[in-house]
Structure formats: C-alpha cells, structure tokens
Design a protein around this motif. Structure first.
Motif, PDB file in Angstrom:
ATOM      1  N   ARG B 168      -8.509  -0.621   6.018  1.00 11.31           N
ATOM      2  CA  ARG B 168      -8.307  -1.631   7.068  1.00 11.31           C
ATOM      3  C   ARG B 168      -7.315  -2.719   6.697  1.00 11.31           C
ATOM      4  O   ARG B 168      -6.530  -3.166   7.531  1.00 11.31           O
ATOM      5  N   LYS B 169      -7.370  -3.156   5.433  1.00 10.46           N
ATOM      6  CA  LYS B 169      -6.620  -4.369   5.063  1.00 10.46           C
ATOM      7  C   LYS B 169      -5.443  -4.067   4.155  1.00 10.46           C
ATOM      8  O   LYS B 169      -5.541  -3.277   3.210  1.00 10.46           O
ATOM      9  N   ASN B 170      -4.351  -4.769   4.404  1.00 11.27           N
ATOM     10  CA  ASN B 170      -3.194  -4.706   3.512  1.00 11.27           C
ATOM     11  C   ASN B 170      -3.406  -5.701   2.363  1.00 11.27           C
ATOM     12  O   ASN B 170      -3.775  -6.847   2.599  1.00 11.27           O
ATOM     13  N   VAL B 171      -3.233  -5.251   1.133  1.00 11.66           N
ATOM     14  CA  VAL B 171      -3.457  -6.117  -0.027  1.00 11.66           C
ATOM     15  C   VAL B 171      -2.147  -6.451  -0.742  1.00 11.66           C
ATOM     16  O   VAL B 171      -1.932  -7.571  -1.183  1.00 11.66           O
ATOM     17  N   VAL B 172      -1.284  -5.445  -0.868  1.00 11.56           N
ATOM     18  CA  VAL B 172      -0.013  -5.635  -1.605  1.00 11.56           C
ATOM     19  C   VAL B 172       1.145  -5.096  -0.785  1.00 11.56           C
ATOM     20  O   VAL B 172       1.049  -4.007  -0.208  1.00 11.56           O
ATOM     21  N   ASP B 173       2.242  -5.854  -0.755  1.00 13.05           N
ATOM     22  CA  ASP B 173       3.488  -5.398  -0.129  1.00 13.05           C
ATOM     23  C   ASP B 173       4.561  -5.286  -1.188  1.00 13.05           C
ATOM     24  O   ASP B 173       4.655  -6.155  -2.057  1.00 13.05           O
ATOM     25  N   ILE B 174       5.368  -4.252  -1.102  1.00 10.76           N
ATOM     26  CA  ILE B 174       6.564  -4.205  -1.961  1.00 10.76           C
ATOM     27  C   ILE B 174       7.790  -4.232  -1.069  1.00 10.76           C
ATOM     28  O   ILE B 174       7.981  -3.358  -0.216  1.00 10.76           O
ATOM     29  N   GLN B 175       8.610  -5.272  -1.274  1.00  9.00           N
ATOM     30  CA  GLN B 175       9.901  -5.326  -0.580  1.00  9.00           C
ATOM     31  C   GLN B 175      10.949  -4.856  -1.584  1.00  9.00           C
ATOM     32  O   GLN B 175      10.843  -5.166  -2.777  1.00  9.00           O
ATOM     33  N   PHE B 176      11.945  -4.129  -1.134  1.00  9.49           N
ATOM     34  CA  PHE B 176      12.940  -3.609  -2.072  1.00  9.49           C
ATOM     35  C   PHE B 176      14.284  -3.444  -1.388  1.00  9.49           C
ATOM     36  O   PHE B 176      14.364  -3.377  -0.156  1.00  9.49           O
ATOM     37  N   THR B 177      15.331  -3.380  -2.234  1.00  9.84           N
ATOM     38  CA  THR B 177      16.669  -3.079  -1.704  1.00  9.84           C
ATOM     39  C   THR B 177      17.309  -2.032  -2.606  1.00  9.84           C
ATOM     40  O   THR B 177      16.970  -1.928  -3.786  1.00  9.84           O
ATOM     41  N   GLY B 178      18.231  -1.280  -2.040  1.00 10.31           N
ATOM     42  CA  GLY B 178      19.017  -0.323  -2.822  1.00 10.31           C
ATOM     43  C   GLY B 178      18.198   0.778  -3.450  1.00 10.31           C
ATOM     44  O   GLY B 178      18.305   1.020  -4.651  1.00 10.31           O
ATOM     45  N   MET B 179      17.369   1.455  -2.654  1.00 10.95           N
ATOM     46  CA  MET B 179      16.567   2.561  -3.191  1.00 10.95           C
ATOM     47  C   MET B 179      17.078   3.865  -2.594  1.00 10.95           C
ATOM     48  O   MET B 179      16.655   4.278  -1.531  1.00 10.95           O
ATOM     49  N   GLN B 180      18.042   4.488  -3.256  1.00 10.37           N
ATOM     50  CA  GLN B 180      18.626   5.744  -2.775  1.00 10.37           C
ATOM     51  C   GLN B 180      18.196   6.873  -3.699  1.00 10.37           C
ATOM     52  O   GLN B 180      18.968   7.333  -4.527  1.00 10.37           O
ATOM     53  N   LYS B 181      16.940   7.283  -3.592  1.00 12.58           N
ATOM     54  CA  LYS B 181      16.339   8.302  -4.463  1.00 12.58           C
ATOM     55  C   LYS B 181      16.395   7.886  -5.933  1.00 12.58           C
ATOM     56  O   LYS B 181      16.318   8.706  -6.842  1.00 12.58           O
ATOM     57  N   THR B 182      16.635   6.605  -6.171  1.00  9.35           N
ATOM     58  CA  THR B 182      16.585   6.049  -7.527  1.00  9.35           C
ATOM     59  C   THR B 182      15.636   4.863  -7.448  1.00  9.35           C
ATOM     60  O   THR B 182      15.205   4.476  -6.361  1.00  9.35           O
ATOM     61  N   LEU B 183      15.347   4.252  -8.592  1.00  7.34           N
ATOM     62  CA  LEU B 183      14.554   3.028  -8.533  1.00  7.34           C
ATOM     63  C   LEU B 183      15.370   1.958  -7.815  1.00  7.34           C
ATOM     64  O   LEU B 183      16.596   1.937  -7.912  1.00  7.34           O
ATOM     65  N   PRO B 184      14.717   1.047  -7.090  1.00  9.41           N
ATOM     66  CA  PRO B 184      15.476   0.058  -6.295  1.00  9.41           C
ATOM     67  C   PRO B 184      16.298  -0.902  -7.162  1.00  9.41           C
ATOM     68  O   PRO B 184      15.991  -1.094  -8.339  1.00  9.41           O
ATOM     69  N   ASP B 185      17.323  -1.501  -6.542  1.00 14.11           N
ATOM     70  CA  ASP B 185      18.122  -2.539  -7.234  1.00 14.11           C
ATOM     71  C   ASP B 185      17.283  -3.797  -7.421  1.00 14.11           C
ATOM     72  O   ASP B 185      17.356  -4.453  -8.439  1.00 14.11           O
ATOM     73  N   SER B 186      16.538  -4.139  -6.377  1.00 18.77           N
ATOM     74  CA  SER B 186      15.674  -5.306  -6.502  1.00 18.77           C
ATOM     75  C   SER B 186      14.322  -5.004  -5.859  1.00 18.77           C
ATOM     76  O   SER B 186      14.235  -4.210  -4.907  1.00 18.77           O
ATOM     77  N   VAL B 187      13.298  -5.636  -6.423  1.00 16.72           N
ATOM     78  CA  VAL B 187      11.918  -5.359  -6.004  1.00 16.72           C
ATOM     79  C   VAL B 187      11.168  -6.677  -5.936  1.00 16.72           C
ATOM     80  O   VAL B 187      11.351  -7.546  -6.797  1.00 16.72           O
ATOM     81  N   TYR B 188      10.330  -6.839  -4.914  1.00 15.02           N
ATOM     82  CA  TYR B 188       9.438  -7.993  -4.880  1.00 15.02           C
ATOM     83  C   TYR B 188       8.040  -7.495  -4.522  1.00 15.02           C
ATOM     84  O   TYR B 188       7.815  -6.963  -3.435  1.00 15.02           O
ATOM     85  N   ILE B 189       7.129  -7.612  -5.479  1.00 14.73           N
ATOM     86  CA  ILE B 189       5.753  -7.158  -5.260  1.00 14.73           C
ATOM     87  C   ILE B 189       4.903  -8.383  -4.958  1.00 14.73           C
ATOM     88  O   ILE B 189       4.844  -9.314  -5.771  1.00 14.73           O
ATOM     89  N   LYS B 190       4.283  -8.387  -3.786  1.00 13.57           N
ATOM     90  CA  LYS B 190       3.549  -9.578  -3.344  1.00 13.57           C
ATOM     91  C   LYS B 190       2.105  -9.220  -3.010  1.00 13.57           C
ATOM     92  O   LYS B 190       1.843  -8.330  -2.189  1.00 13.57           O
ATOM     93  N   HIS B 191       1.190  -9.942  -3.666  1.00 11.45           N
ATOM     94  CA  HIS B 191      -0.235  -9.771  -3.349  1.00 11.45           C
ATOM     95  C   HIS B 191      -0.608 -10.751  -2.241  1.00 11.45           C
ATOM     96  O   HIS B 191      -0.242 -11.927  -2.313  1.00 11.45           O
ATOM     97  N   ASN B 192      -1.329 -10.255  -1.254  1.00  7.34           N
ATOM     98  CA  ASN B 192      -1.637 -11.111  -0.109  1.00  7.34           C
ATOM     99  C   ASN B 192      -2.974 -11.827  -0.217  1.00  7.34           C
ATOM    100  O   ASN B 192      -3.251 -12.728   0.550  1.00  7.34           O
TER     101      ASN B 192
END
Lengths: 211, 208
Positions: B168-192
């Motif tokens: 039911r509830k969202n606990v963690v969000d990951i925002q990212f940029t530049g993920m082209q089948k590789t690890l992203p260029d930047s990542v922001y992991i946020k706990h709500n």
C-alpha cells in the motif's frame, strides 16, 4: 657457539628486513635519526606541498587516485585541499575540524571523532617529528641509501582495527617526509605522496580557519 | 480545540491512504525489466549520506567481480573505509566491513534494501506482478514483506522510476539521471518515513 648463534640470527634478521622492504636494512640505533629528524622539524614553521593520494583496494584490484594541496603551520594546523577528481577541503586546527565538500560545510571537534583524531595525530607526528614519542605505535626504523622508513605498528585496539601498520618514508638529505603508507588489516592501503615541498613560506592564518 | 479531532482524523486518513490504490492489473512481463537491468561496469560516485542527522561524505565504488557478484565500498575522501558490502547473485548481502558507528542492524538492513533496489539485485528470486496507471507500467517484485516497484513507459524502452514500499505505502524513492543500461550518472535515494537519504554523482577519470 653463542657467537655463532648471534651471527646466524643477525643474518636472518638482516635478510628478513631486506625481504620486507627491498633496498632497506634495519637501523638498530635510532638516536641519530631521531635527533636529526626532530631538529629539522623544529625549524619547520610552515610546509606547503602538492600531494597524490592513491587508494589501493586489494580485493577489487582497483586504484582510486586523488590529488591536491597540503599545508602545515606550527603548532597544530593542517589543511588538505583535494582538487581532483573531486573538490574537498579538510582543515584541522588544534582540536577543531572544518570540512567543506561540494554541498556542505561541517564543523566539529576532533576530540568527538576518533577518525579525525587519528588523522590529526598521525599527520602532526609525521610533520613535527614526534612520531617516536607516540605511545600508540611501536616504531621500527629502516634505511636505504637515500631514505629512512619508519614502520609504525599500532598497539591500541582502536588503531589496530584501522591500520595493520603505517610506513613513513623520509628523504635523508633534508629529512622531509615524502610518503605515508597506511596499510589496513584487509590488505587495502592508502599512500600519500608529497611532491614539490616548500618549507617556511608565508602561509596566511586564514588558510587554517575552522570557523 | 473542537476542530482538533476532525483535523487529526483527516491527517490520519491521509496517512493511511494507499500510494498504489489507483493501479490496475496489467499484462506486463518480467522480461521488460530484465532488458533494462543495468550492466555493472566499475563506477565511482561522490557520495553524501544523511542518516537521521548524521552526515557522511565520501566515495562509493561499485564493481562487478568475475563471479558476477557486486561489491559496493564506501570510504571517506581520505581513504578510510565506512563499509564494504558484497551482493552475490543469489543469497543475502555479505558485510565485509562496517565501522563500529554504522554497525547497527537497522542501518545495515536499510542500506541493503536501498542498494538492492538500485542494483536490481536478486529480482529473479522474487514473485513478479505487473500493474499500470494507464500511462506507465509498474513491474512489481515481492521479496518477503517488501515490494520493489520499477516503473517503465508502456513500450518498455526506458525506466522511469524505482520505488520500494509495502503493498500500500511507498517508503523509498530513487530519482536518477543518465541510466542507459548502465548505472545512472546521478542517484538520489530518499526515504519518505524518516530522514535517511543518499546522493550519488558519478566521478570519471579517478584511476590515472
């Protein structure tokens, strides 16, 4: 017979020291080194140098190399300015620590943080020549034609967790530290190499401001 | 004072509301996510971690080993290690090293789940279901009590969001940029639900 045993043991010790640090032999009497190292350190009011930091991760077969500028000012002030491949500033002045990275400034007391306390003490001891007085380490000295290698083995529980040993390598002709190798129990190591050191230049107090 | 009880009820009801109630069952496929799982080349990040008011900065190295397991190592800028985790292809995360200060069950568990979400680790062991909000596909993997949500567009050619939570509830969000089948260029992991976040930015040319 006794003389023979001593001779054989001495040979073993010599070979062991050679095997441990190729090109180096053990120095039994460290007084001359201590005296000359301390004399140079006493005359060092400021030190400015470029540095390269190489972190070797043994299990991962990876190296992370960073570069920057190192500053020291008597009595107890150090500034490490990482410039590549990231920006990071660490100033330790007495018991005060100031950290600045891309996003954030952080001020703390070195007393409240064992990590900074250890960095502070090791750096200061290496630059000020007081490493032999540090009761946290057992110190052995080795020499080659042009350098001394002081091997510092931690004796306290906390330091043993962080380091298996620290090697400080100094140049014989000017007693300046050229390398500090910090070996971790896991086999990883961090090597700090000091390049183009400048002694007793005018360094503004503002460089060591922690406020 | 007489407004306090109704207002409290509104807040409680809002807090109990489901983050995923609007989703409808769909016929998405796990092969979609398999095609978007990042290939893990050795990647170094500048990392900032905020754990309930404690701030740590340093370098995070992610590397895939020859046995396909993934190692994740976090040091400070001067080279002192905070933690070293191993993610095998099957089975639990291995803690190779962690400093005394961070060596708390809750911290390790939270970091394990966060990095598992980012690395898309062990998805083949989880139960798969798919839903849609009409615009995007939600590829949902259930592991124990946790649900790992990967949002893709309907054509399944790009990953839009990564989330973790319950049914039911969202606990963690990951925002990212530049993920082209590789690890992203930047990542922001946020706990709500509490102050715990991780910011990562890729560093290039670190091994001269």
């Amino acid at each position: 017979m006794r003389r023979l045993v001593i001779t054989i043991l001495s040979c073993f010790l010599f070979i062991w020291a050679q095997a441990q640090y190729p090109g180096y032999k053990s120095v039994a009497n460290t007084d001359a080194f201590k005296k000359s190292f301390t004399q140079t350190s006493q005359k060092t009011n400021t030190l400015k140098s470029d540095f390269t930091q190489e972190k070797t991760l043994s299990m991962l077969a990876e190296k992370i190399v960073s570069k920057g500028k190192f500053y020291f000012k008597k009595e107890n002030a150090i500034r490490m300015e990482y410039t590549s491949p990231f920006q990071y500033l660490m100033v330790i002045n007495g018991n005060n620590v100031y950290i600045k990275d891309n996003q954030k400034e952080n001020k703390m007391s070195a007393k409240s943080n064992k990590l900074f306390q250890s960095i502070n003490r090791i750096m200061m001891d290496c630059v000020k020549g007081t490493i032999f007085d540090n009761k946290d380490f057992l110190v052995k000295l080795f020499e080659s034609g042009d350098s001394y290698l002081a091997e510092l083995t931690p004796v306290t529980k906390d330091l043993k967790k962080m380091f298996s040993k620290i090697n400080m390598i100094s140049v014989k002709k000017d007693n300046l530290v050229k390398k500090i190798e910090m070996h971790e129990p896991s086999g990883d190591k961090t090597v700090l190499s000091f390049i183009n050191p400048e002694l007793n230049t005018n360094l503004a107090d503002a460089l060591f401001n922690t406020n | 004072m007489r407004f306090l009880i109704p207002i409290s009820i509104v807040f409680i009801l809002a807090a109990c509301g489901s983050s995923y109630k609007h989703l409808q069952k769909s016929n998405g496929s796990a092969t979609c996510i398999a095609g978007l799982t990042p290939q893990i080349n050795t990647t170094l990040y500048r990392a900032q971690i905020n754990i309930t008011g404690h701030y740590l900065s340093g370098l995070l190295l992610i590397k895939q080993l020859p046995d396909s397991s993934v190692r994740l190592l976090f040091t400070n800028e001067a080279g002192f290690k905070f933690f070293d985790f191993g993610f095998p292809t099957t089975g639990n995360m291995v803690v190779h090293h962690i400093t005394d200060k961070m060596n708390k069950k809750a911290v390790i568990k939270t970091l394990r789940k966060d990095f598992q979400l980012l690395l898309m680790n062990r998805l083949s062991e989880a139960k798969y279901l798919s839903k849609t909000d009409g615009k995007n596909q939600y590829h949902i993997y259930k592991q124990g009590k946790d649900y790992y949500y990967y949002q893709t567009n309907n054509h399944c050619d790009s990953l839009v969001a990564m989330e973790r939570g319950s049914k039911r509830k969202n606990v963690v969000d990951i925002q990212f940029t530049g993920m082209q089948k590789t690890l992203p260029d930047s990542v922001y992991i946020k706990h709500n639900n509490f102050a715990f976040n991780i910011a990562l930015k890729q560093i290039n040319n670190y091994a001269e």
